[in-house]
Design an enzyme around this catalytic site. Structure first.
Site, mmCIF file in Angstrom:
data_model
loop_
_atom_site.group_PDB
_atom_site.id
_atom_site.type_symbol
_atom_site.label_atom_id
_atom_site.label_comp_id
_atom_site.label_asym_id
_atom_site.label_seq_id
_atom_site.Cartn_x
_atom_site.Cartn_y
_atom_site.Cartn_z
ATOM 1 N N GLY A 186 30.144 -21.573 4.458
ATOM 2 C CA GLY A 186 29.559 -20.780 5.520
ATOM 3 C C GLY A 186 29.628 -21.509 6.846
ATOM 4 N N SER A 246 20.608 -23.666 8.543
ATOM 5 C CA SER A 246 21.667 -22.868 7.922
ATOM 6 C C SER A 246 21.463 -21.427 8.341
ATOM 7 C CB SER A 246 21.589 -22.967 6.398
ATOM 8 O OG SER A 246 21.683 -24.312 5.993
ATOM 9 N N SER A 299 29.941 -22.158 -1.525
ATOM 10 C CA SER A 299 28.915 -23.146 -1.238
ATOM 11 C C SER A 299 28.455 -23.042 0.210
ATOM 12 C CB SER A 299 29.463 -24.545 -1.498
ATOM 13 O OG SER A 299 30.393 -24.894 -0.497
ATOM 14 N N LYS A 300 27.387 -23.736 0.477
ATOM 15 C CA LYS A 300 26.805 -23.761 1.813
ATOM 16 C C LYS A 300 27.826 -24.198 2.868
ATOM 17 C CE LYS A 300 23.067 -26.248 4.191
ATOM 18 N NZ LYS A 300 23.841 -26.773 5.299
ATOM 19 N N ARG A 301 28.620 -25.182 2.486
ATOM 20 C CA ARG A 301 29.594 -25.730 3.435
ATOM 21 C C ARG A 301 30.599 -24.685 3.903
ATOM 22 N NH1 ARG A 301 29.849 -31.369 3.351
ATOM 23 N NH2 ARG A 301 31.958 -31.238 4.188
#
Length: 506
Positions: free
Chosen positions: A266, A287, A262-264
């Site tokens: 990264g 991001s 997930s984005k988190r």
RNA sequence: GGCCUUUUCGUCUAUCGGUUAGGACGAGAGAUUUUCAUUCUCUAAAGAGGGGUUCGAUUCCCCUAGAGGCUACCA
């Protein structure tokens, strides 16, 4: 079934930046299409008007452009099967919604979201299906007149698929083999919403894949549970004989811990999960992206290609053309792949070495400009040639080369402690005299020999002289060959740096 | 909870019944480098557990466990 030309599609939803897992899915579609002389389409699945994010579509197109993945048809390139945005295909879907209702495979349902929510709360494991639909407010329980009245009155309804019970639905997956699910566990999924006059993913997807003559659906494993529903839809629509083959890809998992990437992850672990930098139009949150972080597109492609697929031998580094030649669906693995970005870095180092000194120098130019440093291009190429093999990202260039552009302002303590000897000042004072006698600093080999001979004649310790010399030039015990350094900074600067160090270092 | 998928070194993976279970990243140790880095060499490191089938199972089947996904008027 006659042999059809291979046609595959990548069909993202423009709800934000494209996730790296989506990039891999598209890459596999691309490789498969090219390998088989087929075509790849880009279709935008924007049937969820609630979650639409402006800019996402352009982002997707730009990301694939950067990665070198091209589309033969679709949004951004056009083609004979357009429009390729589902929001622009409303009227097309309505035809098939009507067909499904008339053939008895779908029905109108007027249950409000609140009513359904209440049922879910009251009844454990409630689902709208063959067992419960006769308790719903729908065209199966209402009279035709009542249904027409409600629709005419503008009441918001949905159309649901009428799944026939007690049937084993078979999905013949190219990656996993036969997967059988009994239709009893399937629910009567919503196919169409009157509220925004748009179909849901399931219907739009099947209609478009059929109309666009898609032969293979290569998508993430998260779609496997709904694949039987899709098979049913093809059947109910009368398209079973041209139904595409399915291939469900293993998911990309977090580097550590549980769940899919997930984005988190990264943000937390300090590596990008998006191909390009993305700024959220609402929150302004940034991001990071692979491109802006200094990754080369061919490194990202190579890394991603190997996350869930391999050619069956020990080769690790592949060009896009090689990947196309070697790719095959039956070598796709079945289990989820943990995302290991250390390996991605390694690929980047590999590919950076393949780029010419000139290319890397060009990557360096904006960094130098940012630092306010001017440097002739040929000199920059020379500098890059000395340090290229040391770096993984262009961003490391400055740290490796700053001493070429500016004299050291401080001298590294550790280096001094280890390399600066008692006799260093005396040696360097004499060395300056030797250097003064050299006219052409570009004669790297000759000059080195000259200094070496001098050191030998004086009986000095070579390591002491050279390491001390290096510290005066660089400020620390690091960097490329000394005689290349003094060639680049020049005679006057070399002597000035030694003299200055002699004054400063106690 | 239900359903589906999946399970080889820490990670990505090779093996399509018989191998000293191979490679890569990462890790450790050396070598090279008058510095640092690079590079090179070497080392450690795996078949989830239990039942079967078989002369023989990492490989085929079953069970258990772990992991992942789905279970919306999202895709």
């Amino acid at each position: 079934m006659a042999e059809r030309k291979v046609r595959v599609r990548f069909a993202p939803s423009p709800t934000g930046p494209l996730h790296i897992g989506g990039v891999r899915t598209c890459l596999y579609n691309y490789l498969f299409a090219k390998k088989n002389g087929g075509e790849l389409l880009l279709r935008i699945e924007d049937t969820d008007s609630q979650r639409f994010v402006p800019g996402a579509e352009d982002y997707i197109i730009e990301a694939f452009k950067w990665l070198g993945i091209t589309f033969d048809e679709g949004v951004g390139v056009g083609g004979p099967n357009g429009p390729y945005r589902q929001s622009e295909r409303r009227e097309i879907y309505k035809i098939y919604v009507k067909q499904l209702i008339e053939s008895g495979h779908a029905y109108y349902a007027f249950d409000t979201p609140e009513e359904l929510e209440a049922k879910r709360n009251a009844i454990p494991n409630f689902q709208y299906d063959s067992h419960t639909r006769m308790q719903g407010v729908n065209s199966l329980t209402l009279s035709a007149d009542e249904v027409n009245r409600r629709i005419a009155a503008g009441e918001k309804y949905v159309v649901r698929i009428k799944v026939e019970p007690d049937e084993d639905v078979e999905v013949d997956d190219l990656v996993r083999g036969k997967v059988v699910i009994n239709s009893n566990i399937l629910d009567d999924k919503v196919l169409y919403k009157a509220a925004d006059e748009l179909p849901t993913y399931h219907l739009a997807n099947i209609v478009d894949d059929h109309l666009m003559e898609i032969t293979h659906v290569i998508r993430g494993e998260e779609w496997l549970p709904s694949a039987p529903l899709h098979v049913l839809l093809y059947r109910y629509l009368g398209w079973a004989d041209t139904m595409p083959r399915f291939a469900h890809l293993p998911l990309l998992l977090k580097p550590e811990g549980n769940g899919k990437l997930s984005k988190r992850d990264g943000d937390k672990l300090g590596f990008p999960v998006f191909p390009l930098l993305w700024k959220d139009p609402k929150t302004g949150d940034i991001s990071s992206g692979y491109r802006e972080s200094g990754y080369l597109p061919e490194a990202v492609v190579n890394f991603l290609a190997l996350l869930g697929w391999n050619p069956g031998n020990d080769q690790e580094v592949f060009s896009m053309d090689e990947l196309i030649q070697l790719f095959s669906i039956d070598r796709i693995s079945k289990s989820g792949a943990r995302f290991n970005f250390e390996k991605c870095k390694w690929f980047n180092h590999e590919y950076l070495q393949k780029r010419s000194d000139e290319e890397v120098a060009r990557m360096f130019e904006p960094i130098l400009k940012d630092k306010g440093v001017q440097c002739p291009f040929d000199k920059l190429v020379y500098i890059v040639s000395l340090v290229k093999e040391r770096i993984t990202f262009p961003s490391e260039l400055w740290d490796q080369t700053d001493f070429f552009f500016q004299a050291p302002t401080a001298y590294d303590e550790k280096s001094l402690k280890k390399r600066w000897k008692e006799e260093s000042p005396q040696c360097l004072r004499e060395l300056v005299e030797v250097l003064k006698g050299i006219d052409d600093f570009s004669k790297v080999v000759e000059n080195e020999q000259l200094v070496l001979d001098w050191v030998a004649s004086k009986g000095y310790n070579l390591g002491t002289v050279m390491n001390s010399f290096r510290i005066t030039l660089v400020g620390a015990a690091k960097g490329p060959h000394i005689f290349n350094i003094i060639d680049i900074i020049g005679k006057d600067e070399t002597i000035a740096r030694v003299n200055r160090a002699l004054e400063v270092i106690k």
